[in-house]
Write a protein that holds these residues in place. Structure first.
Motif, PDB file in Angstrom:
ATOM      1  N   CYS A 184      -3.004   0.093  -3.676  1.00  0.00           N
ATOM      2  CA  CYS A 184      -3.135  -0.887  -2.601  1.00  0.00           C
ATOM      3  C   CYS A 184      -3.547  -2.212  -3.219  1.00  0.00           C
ATOM      4  O   CYS A 184      -4.496  -2.265  -4.014  1.00  0.00           O
ATOM      5  CB  CYS A 184      -4.180  -0.432  -1.582  1.00  0.00           C
ATOM      6  SG  CYS A 184      -4.352  -1.535  -0.156  1.00  0.00           S
ATOM      7  N   ALA A 224     -10.497  -0.053   6.004  1.00  0.00           N
ATOM      8  CA  ALA A 224     -10.065   0.537   4.736  1.00  0.00           C
ATOM      9  C   ALA A 224     -10.684  -0.246   3.588  1.00  0.00           C
ATOM     10  O   ALA A 224     -10.642  -1.481   3.565  1.00  0.00           O
ATOM     11  CB  ALA A 224      -8.542   0.516   4.633  1.00  0.00           C
ATOM     12  N   ASN A 268     -11.776  -0.370  -0.828  1.00  0.00           N
ATOM     13  CA  ASN A 268     -11.583   0.056  -2.205  1.00  0.00           C
ATOM     14  C   ASN A 268     -12.936  -0.066  -2.884  1.00  0.00           C
ATOM     15  O   ASN A 268     -13.472  -1.170  -3.023  1.00  0.00           O
ATOM     16  CB  ASN A 268     -10.548  -0.849  -2.886  1.00  0.00           C
ATOM     17  CG  ASN A 268     -10.132  -0.318  -4.244  1.00  0.00           C
ATOM     18  OD1 ASN A 268     -10.913   0.320  -4.938  1.00  0.00           O
ATOM     19  ND2 ASN A 268      -8.901  -0.599  -4.628  1.00  0.00           N
ATOM     20  N   VAL A 296      -2.497   5.603   2.702  1.00  0.00           N
ATOM     21  CA  VAL A 296      -3.479   4.714   3.314  1.00  0.00           C
ATOM     22  C   VAL A 296      -3.313   4.738   4.833  1.00  0.00           C
ATOM     23  O   VAL A 296      -4.284   4.872   5.589  1.00  0.00           O
ATOM     24  CB  VAL A 296      -3.337   3.278   2.775  1.00  0.00           C
ATOM     25  CG1 VAL A 296      -4.325   2.360   3.464  1.00  0.00           C
ATOM     26  CG2 VAL A 296      -3.544   3.244   1.269  1.00  0.00           C
ATOM     27  N   PHE A 331       0.827  -1.201   0.000  1.00  0.00           N
ATOM     28  CA  PHE A 331       0.000   0.000   0.000  1.00  0.00           C
ATOM     29  C   PHE A 331       0.865   1.256   0.000  1.00  0.00           C
ATOM     30  O   PHE A 331       2.051   1.225   0.360  1.00  0.00           O
ATOM     31  CB  PHE A 331      -0.914   0.002   1.230  1.00  0.00           C
ATOM     32  CG  PHE A 331      -0.191  -0.283   2.522  1.00  0.00           C
ATOM     33  CD1 PHE A 331       0.450   0.719   3.235  1.00  0.00           C
ATOM     34  CD2 PHE A 331      -0.126  -1.582   3.020  1.00  0.00           C
ATOM     35  CE1 PHE A 331       1.129   0.449   4.407  1.00  0.00           C
ATOM     36  CE2 PHE A 331       0.547  -1.874   4.203  1.00  0.00           C
ATOM     37  CZ  PHE A 331       1.174  -0.849   4.896  1.00  0.00           C
ATOM     38  N   LEU A 360     -13.353   3.472   5.161  1.00  0.00           N
ATOM     39  CA  LEU A 360     -12.509   4.574   4.706  1.00  0.00           C
ATOM     40  C   LEU A 360     -12.086   4.266   3.282  1.00  0.00           C
ATOM     41  O   LEU A 360     -11.351   3.306   3.038  1.00  0.00           O
ATOM     42  CB  LEU A 360     -11.279   4.727   5.598  1.00  0.00           C
ATOM     43  CG  LEU A 360     -10.286   5.821   5.168  1.00  0.00           C
ATOM     44  CD1 LEU A 360     -10.897   7.200   5.367  1.00  0.00           C
ATOM     45  CD2 LEU A 360      -8.976   5.694   5.940  1.00  0.00           C
ATOM     46  N   ASP A 361     -12.573   5.056   2.338  1.00  0.00           N
ATOM     47  CA  ASP A 361     -12.293   4.807   0.932  1.00  0.00           C
ATOM     48  C   ASP A 361     -10.861   5.214   0.608  1.00  0.00           C
ATOM     49  O   ASP A 361     -10.510   6.384   0.693  1.00  0.00           O
ATOM     50  CB  ASP A 361     -13.275   5.589   0.054  1.00  0.00           C
ATOM     51  CG  ASP A 361     -13.119   5.296  -1.428  1.00  0.00           C
ATOM     52  OD1 ASP A 361     -12.324   4.399  -1.781  1.00  0.00           O
ATOM     53  OD2 ASP A 361     -13.794   5.956  -2.230  1.00  0.00           O
ATOM     54  N   ILE A 362     -10.042   4.231   0.243  1.00  0.00           N
ATOM     55  CA  ILE A 362      -8.640   4.523  -0.092  1.00  0.00           C
ATOM     56  C   ILE A 362      -8.394   4.303  -1.593  1.00  0.00           C
ATOM     57  O   ILE A 362      -7.248   4.090  -2.004  1.00  0.00           O
ATOM     58  CB  ILE A 362      -7.691   3.667   0.778  1.00  0.00           C
ATOM     59  CG1 ILE A 362      -7.995   2.156   0.698  1.00  0.00           C
ATOM     60  CG2 ILE A 362      -7.798   4.084   2.233  1.00  0.00           C
ATOM     61  CD1 ILE A 362      -7.255   1.410  -0.336  1.00  0.00           C
ATOM     62  N   SER A 363      -9.442   4.376  -2.382  1.00  0.00           N
ATOM     63  CA  SER A 363      -9.348   4.066  -3.808  1.00  0.00           C
ATOM     64  C   SER A 363      -8.350   4.946  -4.559  1.00  0.00           C
ATOM     65  O   SER A 363      -7.823   4.545  -5.598  1.00  0.00           O
ATOM     66  CB  SER A 363     -10.727   4.190  -4.467  1.00  0.00           C
ATOM     67  OG  SER A 363     -11.665   3.317  -3.877  1.00  0.00           O
ATOM     68  N   HIS A 416      -5.459   5.683  -3.651  1.00  0.00           N
ATOM     69  CA  HIS A 416      -4.102   5.219  -3.392  1.00  0.00           C
ATOM     70  C   HIS A 416      -3.880   3.831  -3.996  1.00  0.00           C
ATOM     71  O   HIS A 416      -4.816   3.059  -4.188  1.00  0.00           O
ATOM     72  CB  HIS A 416      -3.853   5.139  -1.884  1.00  0.00           C
ATOM     73  CG  HIS A 416      -4.046   6.427  -1.165  1.00  0.00           C
ATOM     74  ND1 HIS A 416      -3.190   7.495  -1.297  1.00  0.00           N
ATOM     75  CD2 HIS A 416      -5.014   6.827  -0.292  1.00  0.00           C
ATOM     76  CE1 HIS A 416      -3.607   8.496  -0.550  1.00  0.00           C
ATOM     77  NE2 HIS A 416      -4.717   8.118   0.083  1.00  0.00           N
ATOM     78  N   GLY A 459      -4.488   8.130   6.318  1.00  0.00           N
ATOM     79  CA  GLY A 459      -5.935   8.260   6.408  1.00  0.00           C
ATOM     80  C   GLY A 459      -6.519   7.474   7.560  1.00  0.00           C
ATOM     81  O   GLY A 459      -7.409   7.953   8.274  1.00  0.00           O
TER      82      GLY A 459
END
Length: 223
Positions: A205, A119, A121, A106, A102, A198-201, A203, A109
């Motif tokens: 990963c 977390a 996606n 990430v 990642f 928590l949207d980490i789209s 980034h 956040g």
């Protein structure tokens, strides 16, 4: 806040003779080495790695962290490894599967969130991925590989606040040996403990389970 990395599994689907978290990225770092570095850079003072399969290889390559041993790694899943990692912890805990690669954003956040975090996606995902669903308030109501009408993938990085660590431990104790740790989150949710996605789209990963995942990861993290 403390970090727990789950690195006890055999990783049989990738077919390596060594723990897959020791797979070397194009940058020259192992997956685990990258995780440890990013946690250190984010200010994590205590990093706990749960080991099992060929544990000595991991411990020799990365001696600058704490270790917990899951002695029944070969007949248990991530629920029991996480239970080993949480022993005697009384702080906020960020945990991650040892095969997740990642970006530092990430971690940032997740650490910045003031609540329990999963977390995610927000992309279409397949049968093998852990999926989640939320209610009208944005709280997670279901999280598993079999969740229907999933809103995206839970990527294997989560945070629980110190006040809810005992509830997580109880949930993990209720799990069957071969359950993933997400089963414990479902127990907690039923007991009114809230988790928010928590949207980490934005980034990079990826979780490495199969050879095609490793190929994609090498391209994604080529530099």
């Amino acid at each position: 806040m403390k970090a727990v990395i789950l690195a006890a599994g055999v990783g049989s689907r990738l077919g390596r003779p060594f723990p897959k978290t020791l797979s070397i990225l194009p940058t020259g770092e192992t997956i685990l080495g990258r995780q440890i570095r990013l946690f250190r850079e984010a200010g994590m003072r205590e990093i706990i790695v749960v080991v099992g399969f060929k544990k000595t290889l991991i411990m020799e390559q990365h001696p600058n962290v704490f270790f917990r041993y899951n002695p029944v790694f070969y007949i248990t899943n991530t629920c029991k490894s996480l239970l080993c990692g949480l022993e005697d912890l009384d702080d906020d805990v960020l945990w991650v599967n040892g095969d997740v690669i990642f970006d530092p954003g990430v971690i940032q956040g997740i650490m910045a969130a003031k609540h329990n975090v999963v977390a995610v996606n927000c992309q279409k995902c397949g049968e093998e991925e852990v999926k989640y669903r939320t209610d009208e308030s944005g709280n997670i109501t279901a999280i598993s590989k079999t969740t229907e009408n999933g809103e995206g993938e839970a990527v294997g990085m989560n945070k629980v606040l110190a006040a809810h660590v005992p509830a997580l431990v109880r949930g993990l104790e209720r799990c069957e040996d071969l359950d993933y740790f997400e089963r414990a989150l479902e127990f907690m949710i039923r007991d009114k403990v809230q988790f928010k996605p928590l949207d980490i789209s934005e980034h990079r990963c990826i979780e490495v389970d199969f050879p095609e995942d490793w190929h994609a990861a090498q391209q994604m993290f080529a530099g």
